[in-house]
Design an enzyme around this catalytic site. Sequence first.
Site, short mmCIF file in Angstrom:
data_model
loop_
_atom_site.label_atom_id
_atom_site.label_comp_id
_atom_site.label_asym_id
_atom_site.label_seq_id
_atom_site.Cartn_x
_atom_site.Cartn_y
_atom_site.Cartn_z
N CYS A 20 -3.47 10.73 1.51
CA CYS A 20 -2.86 9.67 1.31
C CYS A 20 -1.43 9.74 0.76
O CYS A 20 -0.41 9.32 1.41
CB CYS A 20 -3.65 8.44 0.37
SG CYS A 20 -5.35 8.61 0.87
N LYS A 68 0.83 -1.18 0.04
CA LYS A 68 0.15 -0.17 -0.11
C LYS A 68 0.71 1.36 0.06
O LYS A 68 0.64 2.05 -0.58
CB LYS A 68 -0.96 0.00 1.45
CG LYS A 68 -1.67 1.40 1.69
CD LYS A 68 -2.61 1.90 0.46
CE LYS A 68 -3.18 3.15 0.83
NZ LYS A 68 -4.37 3.29 0.25
N1 SAJ Z 1 -1.70 15.10 -8.96
C1 SAJ Z 1 -0.90 15.58 -9.55
N2 SAJ Z 1 -0.45 15.23 -10.82
C2 SAJ Z 1 -0.91 14.13 -11.48
C3 SAJ Z 1 -1.76 13.26 -10.74
C4 SAJ Z 1 -2.17 13.75 -9.39
O1 SAJ Z 1 -0.37 16.87 -9.27
O2 SAJ Z 1 -0.32 13.76 -12.62
C5 SAJ Z 1 -2.00 15.39 -7.68
C6 SAJ Z 1 -3.55 15.62 -7.41
O3 SAJ Z 1 -3.85 16.94 -8.08
C7 SAJ Z 1 -3.65 15.64 -5.94
C8 SAJ Z 1 -2.56 14.59 -5.58
O4 SAJ Z 1 -1.81 14.45 -6.68
O5 SAJ Z 1 -3.44 16.71 -5.43
C9 SAJ Z 1 -3.34 13.12 -5.32
O6 SAJ Z 1 -4.26 12.90 -6.36
P1 SAJ Z 1 -4.33 11.47 -6.86
O7 SAJ Z 1 -5.72 11.40 -7.84
O8 SAJ Z 1 -3.21 10.99 -7.51
O9 SAJ Z 1 -4.68 10.40 -5.48
P2 SAJ Z 1 -5.70 10.27 -4.31
O10 SAJ Z 1 -5.17 11.01 -3.06
O11 SAJ Z 1 -7.14 10.82 -4.66
O12 SAJ Z 1 -5.95 8.55 -4.16
C10 SAJ Z 1 -4.80 7.93 -4.20
C11 SAJ Z 1 -4.58 6.75 -4.91
N3 SAJ Z 1 -3.45 6.09 -5.08
C12 SAJ Z 1 -2.91 5.99 -6.35
O13 SAJ Z 1 -3.35 6.25 -7.37
C13 SAJ Z 1 -1.49 5.08 -6.19
C14 SAJ Z 1 -5.81 5.94 -4.48
O14 SAJ Z 1 -5.84 4.79 -5.46
C15 SAJ Z 1 -5.53 5.46 -3.26
O15 SAJ Z 1 -6.76 4.67 -2.73
C16 SAJ Z 1 -5.77 6.70 -2.30
O16 SAJ Z 1 -4.73 7.58 -2.59
C17 SAJ Z 1 -5.34 6.12 -0.82
O17 SAJ Z 1 -6.58 6.43 -0.12
O18 SAJ Z 1 -4.39 5.81 -0.61
#
Ligand code: SAJ
Length: 413
Positions: A267, A213
């Site tokens: 997360c 995880k």
């Molecule tokens: N972000 C960027 N650039 C990108 C992708 C995301 O700047 O190319 C930023 C987003 O704007 C945001 C942050 O990263 O601020 C996180 O967003 P996210 O969509 O990557 O993830 P979360 O936090 O919504 O959910 C994540 C997911 N983990 C992964 O994709 C590896 C989800 O599957 C997990 O279940 C969740 O964390 C968790 O609960 O751990």
Amino acid sequence: MANIRSVSMIGLGYIGLPTATVIASKGIKVFGVDVRQHVVDTINRGQIHIIEPDLDQLVHRVVNDGYLVASTTPQPADAFMIAVPTPFKGDHEPDLVYVEAAAKSIAPVLTAGNLVILESTSPVGTTEKLAGWLAEARPDLTFPHQAGEDAQVQLAYCPERVLPGHILRELVANDRIVGGMTARAAEQAARLYRTFVEGECLKTDARTAEMAKLTENAFRDVNIAFANELSLICDRLKINVWELIRLANHHPRVNILQPGPGVGGHCIAVDPWFIVDSAPDEARIIRTAREVNDGKPGYVVDKVRGAARGKTNPVIACLGLAFKANIDDLRESPSVEITRRLADGKIGIVLAVEPHVSELPEELRDGVELVALEAALEQADIVVLLVDHEQFKRVSWSSIKGKAIIDTRGIVN
Ligand code: SAJ
């Protein structure tokens, strides 16, 4: 162990409530437990206290049908699932107080034959610690670290991996990692997950599951940090980072993520620190990625400061407060941090636009005004694009003249 007919879910937040609800919808009796009385009352009325599409209808149904009942104290059940927060404290050290409190609360109602599953994102070794806390409270029962496969109470670690906004779909569709402290625990847990998971249930040991995880979220953090670092390099070299990434991604083995104003959510900005804390000398890239991503809000504030130079009391419009596109979740959002820092820095008049909320969060109420998109675009001298919400993508940016635009998400070009 016979089929699991009842489950006690400890923690009814963003993960515990949807999981409890989906299990209840399969005809398994679920006792939901939360220390917050208002959460318990809301759920027992068939309503919800969190924002997640379609969850309200499903909760309403399972509560009405009698399959989900909430209370503040755990009931005896065949299986116990723990989905409580695991924040960090001090210098990014994991804080396991809620897991320990959950252990103490379920210990009195445990019986031989029970299965205990930890779902909270946790540092490696937490499931073993959980077994230790339970054994301390219940010397009359045996646990895996004492009796292995023959233990009367078995323990497993099964991380949730759902994406906020798509939780109900991903709970069912995603593959699950099921890490048992013993092979028996893994098998028992896999049987429970197979009652509602359509993806694969992949069995392993608890430590590997814990690390898996953390690894998934650290992988994403490191990849976002790469994109964020590129955005700083491109600023210096006067290159459009989004065009650069689009072109580089045409290579068959390159897939660069998108830069942004920083990494938010509960997360990805937290979990990598659990790895750094347990292996500080080895986790060098993971630590640096965290630092790069955490440095991005300050960089954006400096860019606004630069754009404001020479202007008297400019109007600064911050577009978007959510932590990512098309959601209303403002917690741990770099956009909120940037907006706060702009207001505190007295750089100008700060307006905020967030189409998904009707009022500002507490920390922005002083010195920031929530306005509609049109009003902000009309009044602003400086527009700071912080979230790539659909509404902002529809603006005809090429027709906006005479304003400084700081685009952290690559919407304008
Ligand atoms: N972000 C960027 N650039 C990108 C992708 C995301 O700047 O190319 C930023 C987003 O704007 C945001 C942050 O990263 O601020 C996180 O967003 P996210 O969509 O990557 O993830 P979360 O936090 O919504 O959910 C994540 C997911 N983990 C992964 O994709 C590896 C989800 O599957 C997990 O279940 C969740 O964390 C968790 O609960 O751990």
